[in-house]
Scaffold this motif. Structure first.
Motif, short mmCIF file in Angstrom:
data_model
loop_
_atom_site.label_atom_id
_atom_site.label_comp_id
_atom_site.label_asym_id
_atom_site.label_seq_id
_atom_site.Cartn_x
_atom_site.Cartn_y
_atom_site.Cartn_z
N LEU A 1 17.43 -10.81 -3.66
CA LEU A 1 17.33 -10.45 -5.07
C LEU A 1 15.88 -10.57 -5.53
O LEU A 1 15.21 -11.55 -5.24
CB LEU A 1 18.22 -11.37 -5.91
CG LEU A 1 18.18 -11.21 -7.43
CD1 LEU A 1 18.67 -9.82 -7.84
CD2 LEU A 1 19.03 -12.29 -8.09
N ALA A 2 15.39 -9.55 -6.23
CA ALA A 2 14.02 -9.56 -6.74
C ALA A 2 14.00 -9.09 -8.19
O ALA A 2 14.79 -8.22 -8.58
CB ALA A 2 13.12 -8.66 -5.89
N LEU A 3 13.12 -9.67 -8.98
CA LEU A 3 12.94 -9.27 -10.37
C LEU A 3 11.46 -9.12 -10.65
O LEU A 3 10.70 -10.09 -10.55
CB LEU A 3 13.55 -10.30 -11.32
CG LEU A 3 13.49 -9.95 -12.81
CD1 LEU A 3 14.39 -8.74 -13.11
CD2 LEU A 3 13.92 -11.14 -13.67
N ASP A 4 11.04 -7.90 -10.98
CA ASP A 4 9.64 -7.62 -11.29
C ASP A 4 9.40 -7.92 -12.77
O ASP A 4 9.97 -7.26 -13.64
CB ASP A 4 9.32 -6.15 -10.97
CG ASP A 4 7.83 -5.85 -11.04
OD1 ASP A 4 7.18 -6.28 -12.00
OD2 ASP A 4 7.33 -5.17 -10.12
N ALA B 1 15.07 -5.01 -11.67
CA ALA B 1 15.69 -5.86 -10.65
C ALA B 1 16.07 -5.01 -9.45
O ALA B 1 16.28 -3.81 -9.56
CB ALA B 1 16.93 -6.55 -11.22
N ALA B 2 16.14 -5.67 -8.29
CA ALA B 2 16.57 -4.98 -7.08
C ALA B 2 17.37 -5.94 -6.22
O ALA B 2 17.05 -7.13 -6.13
CB ALA B 2 15.36 -4.46 -6.30
N VAL B 3 18.44 -5.41 -5.62
CA VAL B 3 19.26 -6.17 -4.69
C VAL B 3 19.17 -5.48 -3.34
O VAL B 3 19.55 -4.31 -3.21
CB VAL B 3 20.72 -6.26 -5.15
CG1 VAL B 3 21.57 -7.00 -4.11
CG2 VAL B 3 20.82 -6.96 -6.51
N ASN B 4 18.63 -6.20 -2.36
CA ASN B 4 18.45 -5.63 -1.01
C ASN B 4 17.70 -4.30 -1.06
O ASN B 4 18.03 -3.36 -0.34
CB ASN B 4 19.81 -5.47 -0.32
CG ASN B 4 19.68 -5.32 1.18
OD1 ASN B 4 18.68 -5.74 1.78
ND2 ASN B 4 20.67 -4.69 1.80
N GLY B 5 16.71 -4.23 -1.96
CA GLY B 5 15.88 -3.04 -2.07
C GLY B 5 16.43 -1.95 -2.96
O GLY B 5 15.74 -0.96 -3.23
N HIS B 6 17.66 -2.12 -3.47
CA HIS B 6 18.26 -1.10 -4.34
C HIS B 6 18.09 -1.51 -5.80
O HIS B 6 18.52 -2.59 -6.21
CB HIS B 6 19.75 -0.93 -4.02
CG HIS B 6 20.00 -0.48 -2.61
ND1 HIS B 6 19.73 0.80 -2.19
CD2 HIS B 6 20.47 -1.15 -1.53
CE1 HIS B 6 20.03 0.92 -0.91
NE2 HIS B 6 20.49 -0.25 -0.48
N VAL C 1 30.33 -27.37 -16.53
CA VAL C 1 28.89 -27.59 -16.63
C VAL C 1 28.17 -26.30 -17.04
O VAL C 1 27.59 -26.20 -18.11
CB VAL C 1 28.31 -28.11 -15.29
CG1 VAL C 1 26.81 -28.38 -15.45
CG2 VAL C 1 29.03 -29.37 -14.87
N GLY C 2 28.20 -25.29 -16.15
CA GLY C 2 27.49 -24.06 -16.46
C GLY C 2 27.46 -23.13 -15.26
O GLY C 2 28.47 -22.97 -14.57
N TYR C 3 26.28 -22.57 -14.97
CA TYR C 3 26.16 -21.58 -13.91
C TYR C 3 24.92 -21.87 -13.07
O TYR C 3 23.95 -22.46 -13.54
CB TYR C 3 26.03 -20.18 -14.50
CG TYR C 3 27.25 -19.69 -15.22
CD1 TYR C 3 28.33 -19.16 -14.53
CD2 TYR C 3 27.34 -19.78 -16.61
CE1 TYR C 3 29.47 -18.71 -15.18
CE2 TYR C 3 28.47 -19.33 -17.28
CZ TYR C 3 29.53 -18.78 -16.56
OH TYR C 3 30.65 -18.35 -17.21
N ARG C 4 24.96 -21.37 -11.81
CA ARG C 4 23.79 -21.42 -10.96
C ARG C 4 23.71 -20.15 -10.13
O ARG C 4 24.72 -19.55 -9.77
CB ARG C 4 23.77 -22.65 -10.07
CG ARG C 4 24.82 -22.70 -8.98
CD ARG C 4 24.66 -23.96 -8.16
NE ARG C 4 25.87 -24.27 -7.42
CZ ARG C 4 26.20 -25.47 -7.01
NH1 ARG C 4 25.42 -26.50 -7.29
NH2 ARG C 4 27.31 -25.69 -6.34
N LEU C 5 22.47 -19.77 -9.85
CA LEU C 5 22.21 -18.59 -9.04
C LEU C 5 22.33 -18.97 -7.56
O LEU C 5 21.77 -19.98 -7.13
CB LEU C 5 20.83 -18.04 -9.34
CG LEU C 5 20.46 -16.67 -8.77
CD1 LEU C 5 21.29 -15.59 -9.42
CD2 LEU C 5 18.98 -16.39 -8.98
N THR C 6 23.04 -18.16 -6.79
CA THR C 6 23.16 -18.37 -5.35
C THR C 6 22.55 -17.16 -4.63
O THR C 6 22.20 -16.16 -5.26
CB THR C 6 24.62 -18.54 -4.92
OG1 THR C 6 25.30 -17.28 -5.01
CG2 THR C 6 25.33 -19.56 -5.82
N GLU C 7 22.51 -17.25 -3.32
CA GLU C 7 21.96 -16.13 -2.55
C GLU C 7 23.00 -15.07 -2.29
O GLU C 7 22.73 -14.09 -1.59
CB GLU C 7 21.36 -16.64 -1.24
CG GLU C 7 20.12 -17.51 -1.47
CD GLU C 7 19.34 -17.77 -0.18
OE1 GLU C 7 19.06 -16.80 0.54
OE2 GLU C 7 19.03 -18.93 0.07
N GLY C 8 24.20 -15.25 -2.84
CA GLY C 8 25.23 -14.22 -2.77
C GLY C 8 25.88 -14.14 -1.41
O GLY C 8 26.43 -13.12 -1.04
#
Length: 221
Positions: A134-137, A143-148, A214-221
């Motif tokens: 996951l990338a965010l410019d 945003a992009a997921v696996n380049g998409h 509690v809440g949320y957390r980001l994972t690597e999916g």
């Protein structure tokens, strides 16, 4: 780690800003009157000053004037409920680098701080946040997921940015509300859950994990 000096005498607002900036990775020192703001700003121990105008003992305009007359070069962002043109002009002409009227959105405040710090230290801030595939410019807000590439609304972007700045860390709904929606948020709102569902649809259902109670957390999916 950037060191922020916050000069604000209203406890509710200073507590909100303090917690939010710490969650965003800053070190924060809080002072509650004008003389303390001036002394701390002149100490050389901070990278940026967030300055309220309505401070006791010495108002923000006087603090700024003394600071600049004494050769203090610390970047200053004024935070104030006084949003009239004359006040804005007075602040900027008095040596402030930016001027934000209350009430404000916290994501805008953080963006202004980072912009000012980048101007002082151009190499400090990364322009792309990454976690797994996951990338965010931060420049193009794409945003992009696996380049998409993935299209995001403004609020989805800010929510994802907050999660990406704390990968794997559990963030409470209250933290996410204050960071993305501002200090006048309704603590009983389910808006965080709604936008998490939106992001899951776009990024993958396993990408954002719910931690019960509690809440949320980001994972690597």
């Amino acid at each position: 780690m950037n060191r922020i000096l916050l000069a604000e005498d209203e406890q509710r607002i200073s507590s909100f800003i303090d917690k939010g900036l710490r969650a965003a990775g800053f070190t924060v020192t809080v002072v509650t009157d004008g003389p303390a703001a001036y002394e701390a700003a002149m100490s050389g121990g901070h990278d940026l000053l967030l300055l309220d105008i309505g401070l006791p003992l010495l108002d923000g305009f006087a603090v700024l004037r003394r600071l600049r007359q004494a050769g203090g070069r610390i970047p200053v962002i004024i935070l104030t409920a006084r949003s009239g043109l004359n006040d804005t002009v007075a602040g900027l002409q008095g040596g402030a680098d930016d001027y934000i009227a209350k009430p404000f959105r916290f994501d805008e405040l953080v963006a202004r701080i980072r912009l000012r710090l980048r101007a002082e230290h151009p190499a400090v801030e990364a322009t792309v946040l990454r976690y797994g595939d996951l990338a965010l410019d931060l420049t193009t807000r794409r945003a992009a997921v696996n380049g998409h590439e993935v299209d995001l609304s403004t609020r989805e972007y800010h929510l994802l940015e907050t999660l990406l700045r704390h990968p794997g860390q559990v963030l409470s709904r209250e933290q996410l509300l204050s960071r993305v929606w501002g200090y006048d948020f309704d603590p009983g709102s389910n808006v965080v859950d709604v936008y998490v569902r939106y992001l899951r649809r776009k990024l993958g259902s396993a990408r954002i994990e719910a931690v019960r109670g509690v809440g949320y957390r980001l994972t690597e999916g």
